[in-house]
Design an enzyme around this catalytic site. Structure first.
Site, mmCIF file in Angstrom:
data_model
loop_
_atom_site.group_PDB
_atom_site.id
_atom_site.type_symbol
_atom_site.label_atom_id
_atom_site.label_comp_id
_atom_site.label_asym_id
_atom_site.label_seq_id
_atom_site.Cartn_x
_atom_site.Cartn_y
_atom_site.Cartn_z
ATOM 1 N N ASP A 68 0.860 -1.175 0.000
ATOM 2 C CA ASP A 68 0.000 0.000 0.000
ATOM 3 C C ASP A 68 0.898 1.226 0.000
ATOM 4 O OD1 ASP A 68 -3.228 0.357 1.037
ATOM 5 O OD2 ASP A 68 -1.938 2.128 0.898
ATOM 6 N N ARG A 81 -16.903 -9.724 -3.434
ATOM 7 C CA ARG A 81 -18.339 -9.819 -3.160
ATOM 8 C C ARG A 81 -18.665 -9.792 -1.667
ATOM 9 N NH1 ARG A 81 -20.708 -14.716 -6.861
ATOM 10 N NH2 ARG A 81 -21.662 -13.450 -8.497
ATOM 11 N N LYS A 136 -20.827 -7.763 -11.401
ATOM 12 C CA LYS A 136 -20.599 -7.157 -10.082
ATOM 13 C C LYS A 136 -21.486 -5.921 -9.867
ATOM 14 C CE LYS A 136 -19.200 -5.515 -6.388
ATOM 15 N NZ LYS A 136 -18.710 -5.899 -5.102
ATOM 16 N N ASN A 150 -24.906 -5.252 -7.024
ATOM 17 C CA ASN A 150 -25.116 -4.175 -6.055
ATOM 18 C C ASN A 150 -26.306 -3.300 -6.442
ATOM 19 O OD1 ASN A 150 -23.159 -5.023 -4.361
ATOM 20 N ND2 ASN A 150 -21.669 -3.430 -4.846
ATOM 21 N N ARG A 160 -29.544 -4.814 -5.272
ATOM 22 C CA ARG A 160 -29.835 -4.561 -3.848
ATOM 23 C C ARG A 160 -30.302 -3.118 -3.638
ATOM 24 N NH1 ARG A 160 -29.615 -7.260 0.867
ATOM 25 N NH2 ARG A 160 -28.737 -6.292 2.713
ATOM 26 N N ARG A 186 -43.128 -15.709 -3.161
ATOM 27 C CA ARG A 186 -42.199 -15.080 -4.112
ATOM 28 C C ARG A 186 -41.960 -13.602 -3.805
ATOM 29 N NH1 ARG A 186 -44.865 -18.847 -6.455
ATOM 30 N NH2 ARG A 186 -46.676 -17.536 -6.871
ATOM 31 N N CYS A 209 -20.222 0.882 -1.697
ATOM 32 C CA CYS A 209 -20.548 -0.068 -2.762
ATOM 33 C C CYS A 209 -21.914 0.218 -3.341
ATOM 34 C CB CYS A 209 -20.517 -1.480 -2.185
ATOM 35 S SG CYS A 209 -19.141 -1.751 -1.078
ATOM 36 N N TYR A 225 -22.084 3.633 8.408
ATOM 37 C CA TYR A 225 -23.086 3.466 7.347
ATOM 38 C C TYR A 225 -24.022 2.301 7.606
ATOM 39 C CZ TYR A 225 -21.135 -0.473 4.620
ATOM 40 O OH TYR A 225 -20.726 -1.699 4.191
ATOM 41 N N LYS A 226 -23.592 1.387 8.500
ATOM 42 C CA LYS A 226 -24.497 0.310 8.897
ATOM 43 C C LYS A 226 -24.024 -0.307 10.213
ATOM 44 C CE LYS A 226 -22.554 -3.580 6.427
ATOM 45 N NZ LYS A 226 -22.861 -4.691 5.544
ATOM 46 N N ARG A 273 -18.120 5.692 5.406
ATOM 47 C CA ARG A 273 -18.201 6.224 4.046
ATOM 48 C C ARG A 273 -19.652 6.302 3.556
ATOM 49 N NH1 ARG A 273 -14.025 2.508 1.009
ATOM 50 N NH2 ARG A 273 -15.098 1.008 2.312
HETATM 51 N N1 SAJ Z 1 -29.746 -1.261 3.926
HETATM 52 C C1 SAJ Z 1 -31.069 -0.892 4.117
HETATM 53 N N2 SAJ Z 1 -32.025 -1.858 4.102
HETATM 54 C C2 SAJ Z 1 -31.740 -3.167 3.909
HETATM 55 C C3 SAJ Z 1 -30.396 -3.545 3.704
HETATM 56 C C4 SAJ Z 1 -29.410 -2.570 3.706
HETATM 57 O O1 SAJ Z 1 -31.382 0.293 4.302
HETATM 58 O O2 SAJ Z 1 -32.666 -3.987 3.927
HETATM 59 C C5 SAJ Z 1 -28.673 -0.236 3.917
HETATM 60 C C6 SAJ Z 1 -27.581 -0.465 4.970
HETATM 61 O O3 SAJ Z 1 -27.943 0.053 6.219
HETATM 62 C C7 SAJ Z 1 -26.395 0.258 4.339
HETATM 63 C C8 SAJ Z 1 -26.609 0.026 2.852
HETATM 64 O O4 SAJ Z 1 -27.975 -0.343 2.699
HETATM 65 O O5 SAJ Z 1 -26.446 1.636 4.600
HETATM 66 C C9 SAJ Z 1 -25.735 -1.035 2.218
HETATM 67 O O6 SAJ Z 1 -25.504 -2.093 3.130
HETATM 68 P P1 SAJ Z 1 -25.520 -3.627 2.746
HETATM 69 O O7 SAJ Z 1 -25.314 -4.373 4.010
HETATM 70 O O8 SAJ Z 1 -26.723 -3.980 1.974
HETATM 71 O O9 SAJ Z 1 -24.324 -3.808 1.727
HETATM 72 P P2 SAJ Z 1 -22.784 -3.304 1.702
HETATM 73 O O10 SAJ Z 1 -22.733 -2.027 0.934
HETATM 74 O O11 SAJ Z 1 -22.180 -3.308 3.042
HETATM 75 O O12 SAJ Z 1 -22.113 -4.471 0.831
HETATM 76 C C10 SAJ Z 1 -22.566 -4.703 -0.494
HETATM 77 C C11 SAJ Z 1 -22.872 -6.197 -0.697
HETATM 78 N N3 SAJ Z 1 -23.591 -6.374 -1.961
HETATM 79 C C12 SAJ Z 1 -24.760 -7.089 -2.046
HETATM 80 O O13 SAJ Z 1 -25.296 -7.569 -1.084
HETATM 81 C C13 SAJ Z 1 -25.325 -7.260 -3.402
HETATM 82 C C14 SAJ Z 1 -21.573 -7.008 -0.674
HETATM 83 O O14 SAJ Z 1 -21.834 -8.366 -1.002
HETATM 84 C C15 SAJ Z 1 -20.575 -6.433 -1.683
HETATM 85 O O15 SAJ Z 1 -19.348 -7.143 -1.673
HETATM 86 C C16 SAJ Z 1 -20.300 -4.994 -1.272
HETATM 87 O O16 SAJ Z 1 -21.530 -4.275 -1.383
HETATM 88 C C17 SAJ Z 1 -19.242 -4.408 -2.198
HETATM 89 O O17 SAJ Z 1 -18.099 -4.257 -1.739
HETATM 90 O O18 SAJ Z 1 -19.511 -4.179 -3.369
#
Ligand code: SAJ
Length: 409
Positions: free
Chosen positions: A31, A151, A203, A207, A210, A243, A257, A316-317, A324
């Site tokens: 790095d 992922r 990829k 995302n 979701r 479903r 992401c 962020y969660k 971030r």
């Molecule tokens: N969130 C909601 N409601 C939900 C789920 C999540 O409001 O029902 C919010 C979370 O609080 C957060 C944001 O969405 O602020 C994203 O969080 P996340 O847990 O859904 O996902 P990330 O961003 O931490 O990680 C995602 C993942 N992608 C998918 O599930 C498709 C992970 O597998 C990827 O590797 C990652 O992005 C990445 O690095 O791309």
């Protein structure tokens, strides 16, 4: 197998390097941030993640090394950030290009360059191939290109590194299979070998899927609020359908992401990425929606003093220390523009550094200093301390608190 040089030791690069090393691959992590490398060399990890410290110890025992120097070897894995350009919404490949240049400066003919960073379809063609050619190498002969997008989900990275299926995109299938073998040292999931463009698109599509699904939940929250319906009860019952699987509404979508990658498609396919754009806008509007709710709740409770409002959660969660694109930071920014952001109190057990004014570092002191608590993040800490909220006005954007009188989205 010779040394694998993992470039970029951040949220993805570090666990990946550690995982490979702990499974017997000879790894050097590089790095350009010397301070980060010094911290790792001093035996400390640089962020909190379930199981990361144990993995770090295993990798150290197996001989992983950390350096600011790029190694002379034949396998490179680039795992650096890919932000998006705020104006064009397109991927900003400057860190990837910088890393590739540094690798090209040292690598040997025959080297395989694996890009793990998330990039939009066509990025490798447009921004990576020309850099390699600039250095006089012929792609496919002197240098082989692979895209192996990560992922793993922050909060469960170590488990997901071991168990998630993966995609490997390669110009040359044989090279793809060779790289698959390195990932297969630790990955117990299926590893699909395909071409680079398909891997890039897959990829971003994951995302975006979701993001769109979260946006649907958030839009439902707004609709239900406007007509006094209980969105959580509605989602709970709707999800009994075989479903239907609606996600959970929240104060916004953060992280590096899901809140970023869909913009790549919007930027690259204007006029075509319509649902994707709408979803992004809905999710980005949630911090403002939370602010409007706070305004209404304060009015209903005859509260006039903004300094008695406290935000629980800056990350962020839940249960990560990553801030971030955090919805709370977006919300505070928006409050600042209304000249009241500096008066509210903020607390997050995962954030020790002072990032915002009036940030507190003790849960009890924080709760004692406010009347209205806004739960922004469902950290385990608050779930275990819900009894401490008694007597407070609580606005719970995460629906973790069942106390009578709690306000929800
Ligand atoms: N969130 C909601 N409601 C939900 C789920 C999540 O409001 O029902 C919010 C979370 O609080 C957060 C944001 O969405 O602020 C994203 O969080 P996340 O847990 O859904 O996902 P990330 O961003 O931490 O990680 C995602 C993942 N992608 C998918 O599930 C498709 C992970 O597998 C990827 O590797 C990652 O992005 C990445 O690095 O791309």
């Amino acid at each position: 197998m010779s040394v694998v040089n993992v470039i970029g030791l951040g949220y993805i690069g570090l666990p990946t390097a550690l995982m490979m090393a702990s499974h017997g691959v000879e790894v050097v992590g590089t790095d350009y941030n010397r301070e980060l490398v010094a911290t790792l060399n001093a035996g400390k990890t640089t962020f909190k993640e379930e199981g990361l410290d144990e993995l770090f110890q295993e990798a150290l025992a197996k001989g992983i090394e950390f350096s600011s120097e790029y190694q002379v070897t034949d396998t490179y894995i680039v795992s650096v950030p890919t932000p998006y350009d705020e104006v064009s919404k397109k991927v900003d490949a400057k860190y990837v290009q910088g890393a590739v240049k540094s690798v090209m400066g040292v690598c040997e003919k025959g080297a395989v360059l694996v890009i793990e960073s998330t990039v939009s379809p066509g990025t490798i063609d447009k921004y990576v191939r020309p850099v390699i050619e600039e250095y006089g190498f012929t792609i496919g002969k002197d240098i082989h290109l692979v895209h192996a997008p990560e992922r793993i989900i922050p909060g469960n990275m170590v488990y997901e590194l071991l168990h998630n299926n993966r995609t490997i995109g390669a110009d040359d299938r044989e090279v793809g299979e060779k790289i698959k073998k390195i990932y297969a040292t630790f990955c117990q999931g299926d590893i699909e070998v395909t071409d680079i463009r398909t891997a890039e698109m897959t990829k971003v599509v994951e995302n975006t899927f979701r993001d769109i699904n979260i946006a649907y939940a958030n839009e439902l929250a707004k609709i239900c609020r406007s007509d006094n319906m209980d969105v959580y009860e509605i989602i709970r019952i709707a999800n009994k359908h075989p479903r239907v699987n609606i996600l959970t509404p929240g104060p916004g979508v953060g992280g590096h992401c899901i809140s970023v990658d869909p913009w790549f498609l919007v930027g690259d396919y204007p006029g075509l990425a319509n649902i994707i754009l709408a979803a992004r806008k809905i999710n980005d509007s949630m911090p403002e929606f939370v602010l409007e709710r706070i305004h209404d709740i304060m009015k209903e409770n005859n509260m006039t003093d903004v300094s008695r409002v406290g935000f629980y959660g800056l990350t962020y969660k839940a249960n990560v220390d990553d801030v971030r694109e955090s919805p709370t930071l977006q919300l505070l920014d928006s409050m600042d523009r209304h000249l009241c952001g500096h008066q509210v109190k903020v607390y997050d057990p995962f954030v020790q550094k002072d990032l915002v004014p009036n940030q507190m570092h003790n849960l009890d002191e924080f709760l004692n200093s406010v009347d209205l608590v806004v739960i922004m993040v469902r950290h385990n800490e608050i779930k275990k301390n819900l009894d401490k909220l008694k007597g407070k006005i609580v606005f719970d954007t995460q629906k973790i608190c069942n106390q009578q009188g709690t306000y929800y989205l």
